[in-house]
Write a protein that holds these residues in place. Structure first.
Motif, PDB file in Angstrom:
ATOM      1  N   ARG A  39       0.890  -1.311   4.372  1.00 42.24           N
ATOM      2  CA  ARG A  39       0.823   0.027   3.773  1.00 42.24           C
ATOM      3  C   ARG A  39      -0.105   0.111   2.565  1.00 42.24           C
ATOM      4  O   ARG A  39      -0.341   1.189   2.038  1.00 42.24           O
ATOM      5  CB  ARG A  39       2.235   0.478   3.368  1.00 42.24           C
ATOM      6  CG  ARG A  39       3.191   0.580   4.560  1.00 42.24           C
ATOM      7  CD  ARG A  39       2.898   1.796   5.407  1.00 42.24           C
ATOM      8  NE  ARG A  39       3.568   1.772   6.699  1.00 42.24           N
ATOM      9  CZ  ARG A  39       4.826   2.088   6.908  1.00 42.24           C
ATOM     10  NH1 ARG A  39       5.592   2.435   5.897  1.00 42.24           N
ATOM     11  NH2 ARG A  39       5.343   2.046   8.116  1.00 42.24           N
ATOM     12  N   ASP A  40      -0.609  -1.041   2.090  1.00 36.40           N
ATOM     13  CA  ASP A  40      -1.561  -0.988   0.979  1.00 36.40           C
ATOM     14  C   ASP A  40      -2.603  -2.075   1.159  1.00 36.40           C
ATOM     15  O   ASP A  40      -2.388  -3.071   1.858  1.00 36.40           O
ATOM     16  CB  ASP A  40      -0.861  -1.100  -0.381  1.00 36.40           C
ATOM     17  CG  ASP A  40      -0.192  -2.453  -0.596  1.00 36.40           C
ATOM     18  OD1 ASP A  40      -0.908  -3.444  -0.762  1.00 36.40           O
ATOM     19  OD2 ASP A  40       1.061  -2.506  -0.592  1.00 36.40           O
ATOM     20  N   ILE A  41      -3.733  -1.874   0.512  1.00 34.77           N
ATOM     21  CA  ILE A  41      -4.881  -2.742   0.752  1.00 34.77           C
ATOM     22  C   ILE A  41      -4.668  -4.146   0.189  1.00 34.77           C
ATOM     23  O   ILE A  41      -5.173  -5.128   0.740  1.00 34.77           O
ATOM     24  CB  ILE A  41      -6.167  -2.083   0.183  1.00 34.77           C
ATOM     25  CG1 ILE A  41      -7.401  -2.720   0.820  1.00 34.77           C
ATOM     26  CG2 ILE A  41      -6.202  -2.152  -1.343  1.00 34.77           C
ATOM     27  CD1 ILE A  41      -8.644  -1.884   0.707  1.00 34.77           C
ATOM     28  N   ASP A  42      -3.890  -4.280  -0.872  1.00 38.20           N
ATOM     29  CA  ASP A  42      -3.631  -5.607  -1.434  1.00 38.20           C
ATOM     30  C   ASP A  42      -2.864  -6.481  -0.448  1.00 38.20           C
ATOM     31  O   ASP A  42      -3.147  -7.673  -0.303  1.00 38.20           O
ATOM     32  CB  ASP A  42      -2.859  -5.488  -2.753  1.00 38.20           C
ATOM     33  CG  ASP A  42      -3.715  -4.933  -3.877  1.00 38.20           C
ATOM     34  OD1 ASP A  42      -4.960  -5.020  -3.771  1.00 38.20           O
ATOM     35  OD2 ASP A  42      -3.152  -4.405  -4.852  1.00 38.20           O
ATOM     36  N   TYR A  43      -1.890  -5.883   0.224  1.00 37.71           N
ATOM     37  CA  TYR A  43      -1.117  -6.650   1.210  1.00 37.71           C
ATOM     38  C   TYR A  43      -1.991  -6.996   2.410  1.00 37.71           C
ATOM     39  O   TYR A  43      -1.909  -8.100   2.961  1.00 37.71           O
ATOM     40  CB  TYR A  43       0.116  -5.865   1.657  1.00 37.71           C
ATOM     41  CG  TYR A  43       1.021  -6.638   2.599  1.00 37.71           C
ATOM     42  CD1 TYR A  43       1.542  -7.880   2.228  1.00 37.71           C
ATOM     43  CD2 TYR A  43       1.338  -6.152   3.858  1.00 37.71           C
ATOM     44  CE1 TYR A  43       2.358  -8.609   3.079  1.00 37.71           C
ATOM     45  CE2 TYR A  43       2.154  -6.865   4.720  1.00 37.71           C
ATOM     46  CZ  TYR A  43       2.657  -8.089   4.334  1.00 37.71           C
ATOM     47  OH  TYR A  43       3.470  -8.808   5.186  1.00 37.71           O
ATOM     48  N   ALA A  44      -2.862  -6.065   2.804  1.00 36.85           N
ATOM     49  CA  ALA A  44      -3.801  -6.344   3.895  1.00 36.85           C
ATOM     50  C   ALA A  44      -4.661  -7.559   3.564  1.00 36.85           C
ATOM     51  O   ALA A  44      -4.860  -8.456   4.393  1.00 36.85           O
ATOM     52  CB  ALA A  44      -4.674  -5.124   4.154  1.00 36.85           C
ATOM     53  N   LYS A  45      -5.176  -7.603   2.335  1.00 40.42           N
ATOM     54  CA  LYS A  45      -6.019  -8.728   1.919  1.00 40.42           C
ATOM     55  C   LYS A  45      -5.216 -10.028   1.852  1.00 40.42           C
ATOM     56  O   LYS A  45      -5.720 -11.104   2.195  1.00 40.42           O
ATOM     57  CB  LYS A  45      -6.663  -8.420   0.566  1.00 40.42           C
ATOM     58  CG  LYS A  45      -7.713  -7.318   0.634  1.00 40.42           C
ATOM     59  CD  LYS A  45      -8.335  -7.049  -0.727  1.00 40.42           C
ATOM     60  CE  LYS A  45      -9.424  -5.978  -0.636  1.00 40.42           C
ATOM     61  NZ  LYS A  45     -10.090  -5.742  -1.940  1.00 40.42           N
ATOM     62  N   LYS A  46      -3.961  -9.925   1.421  1.00 42.51           N
ATOM     63  CA  LYS A  46      -3.088 -11.099   1.352  1.00 42.51           C
ATOM     64  C   LYS A  46      -2.914 -11.719   2.740  1.00 42.51           C
ATOM     65  O   LYS A  46      -2.951 -12.947   2.898  1.00 42.51           O
ATOM     66  CB  LYS A  46      -1.730 -10.675   0.775  1.00 42.51           C
ATOM     67  CG  LYS A  46      -0.753 -11.813   0.511  1.00 42.51           C
ATOM     68  CD  LYS A  46       0.517 -11.253  -0.129  1.00 42.51           C
ATOM     69  CE  LYS A  46       1.513 -12.360  -0.425  1.00 42.51           C
ATOM     70  NZ  LYS A  46       2.760 -11.798  -1.047  1.00 42.51           N
TER      71      LYS A  46
END
Length: 248
Positions: A90-97
């Motif tokens: 749901r957010d780009i930081d988690y996607a990058k993680k």
């Protein structure tokens, strides 16, 4: 693993909810038809049978908003084949993680539809091959937020927008037939395939080997099989014979 037009990847589904591998009927909480402990061992089993790619969906992240990050790491540690992962991104930081964990490809749904600029940012940083967009269709309209909210666009209408934003592939799920073990409709798949020049992976309603043959002939680059594997309607070893494109 990049998609190859001469192949149709057969991807066993490992759906995670509350630390277990589950299969829901049309994604509805409480409709579990399958519950198995240790999802990482389930993924390993499919790899042992010859799967070249595992399709993992974090239902806890999608439904409850609490991601199954530790379970995802266990799966990555247990298998050596590429994993594509969706659910709860749901957010780009988690996607990058997740991408930094060496997930081969992440599947973005709600975030990409509501904030298409995130697709561009992730594609620019990690490469479009690692960014898949989820188009979930109900009554020929795209649904988001765990299939709870419908938007007034068809999959074919919105698919062009995602290619422009840098998506590398599309996961197309027909919610109308998903999890029902009653087969699927070829028309929506063929229409989407004709409308956009991106690799398409199909999910929803696949019940028999004949369904897999039809999808192979449709030209899609991948197929996700869930309930039919767990309910012994389809034998994975038999299904894998259809990874090579049928020449008409």
């Amino acid at each position: 693993m990049s998609f190859n037009k001469d192949e149709m990847l057969i991807m066993p589904a490992v759906d995670i909810k509350d630390g277990k591998c589950v299969q829901l009927v049309q994604g509805k909480p409480g409709s579990e038809m399958v519950e198995i402990e240790n999802p990482e061992m389930v993924a390993s089993h499919w790899e042992e049978l010859g799967a070249k790619n595992i399709h993992v969906i974090d239902l806890s992240g999608t439904i409850d908003g609490e991601t199954s990050f530790n379970v995802i790491k266990k799966i990555l540690n247990e298998v050596s084949v590429p994993i594509q992962l969706g659910g709860g991104i749901r957010d780009i930081d988690y996607a990058k993680k997740l991408l930094d964990l060496d997930i081969e490809r992440i599947i973005i749904g709600t975030m990409g539809i509501e904030h298409p600029e995130t697709i561009e940012e992730l594609s620019d940083e990690y490469g479009s091959d690692r960014i898949m967009i989820s188009l979930d269709s109900k009554d020929n309209k795209v649904v988001i937020k765990g299939w709870q909210e419908k938007i007034d666009k068809s999959p074919t209408e919105i698919s062009q927008e995602f290619k422009e934003h840098g998506a590398g592939s599309i996961l197309f799920t027909n919610v109308d037939v998903e999890g029902l073990l009653g087969g699927f409709y070829t028309e929506p798949v063929e229409e989407l395939k004709k409308s956009v020049d991106l690799p398409i992976v199909y999910s929803g309603g696949i019940t028999t080997i004949d369904d897999i043959k039809k999808l192979n002939e449709s030209g899609v680059e991948g197929v996700v099989i869930g309930s039919a594997l767990y309910k012994n309607k389809i034998d994975l070893t038999e299904a894998l014979k259809y990874q090579k494109r049928i020449v008409k």
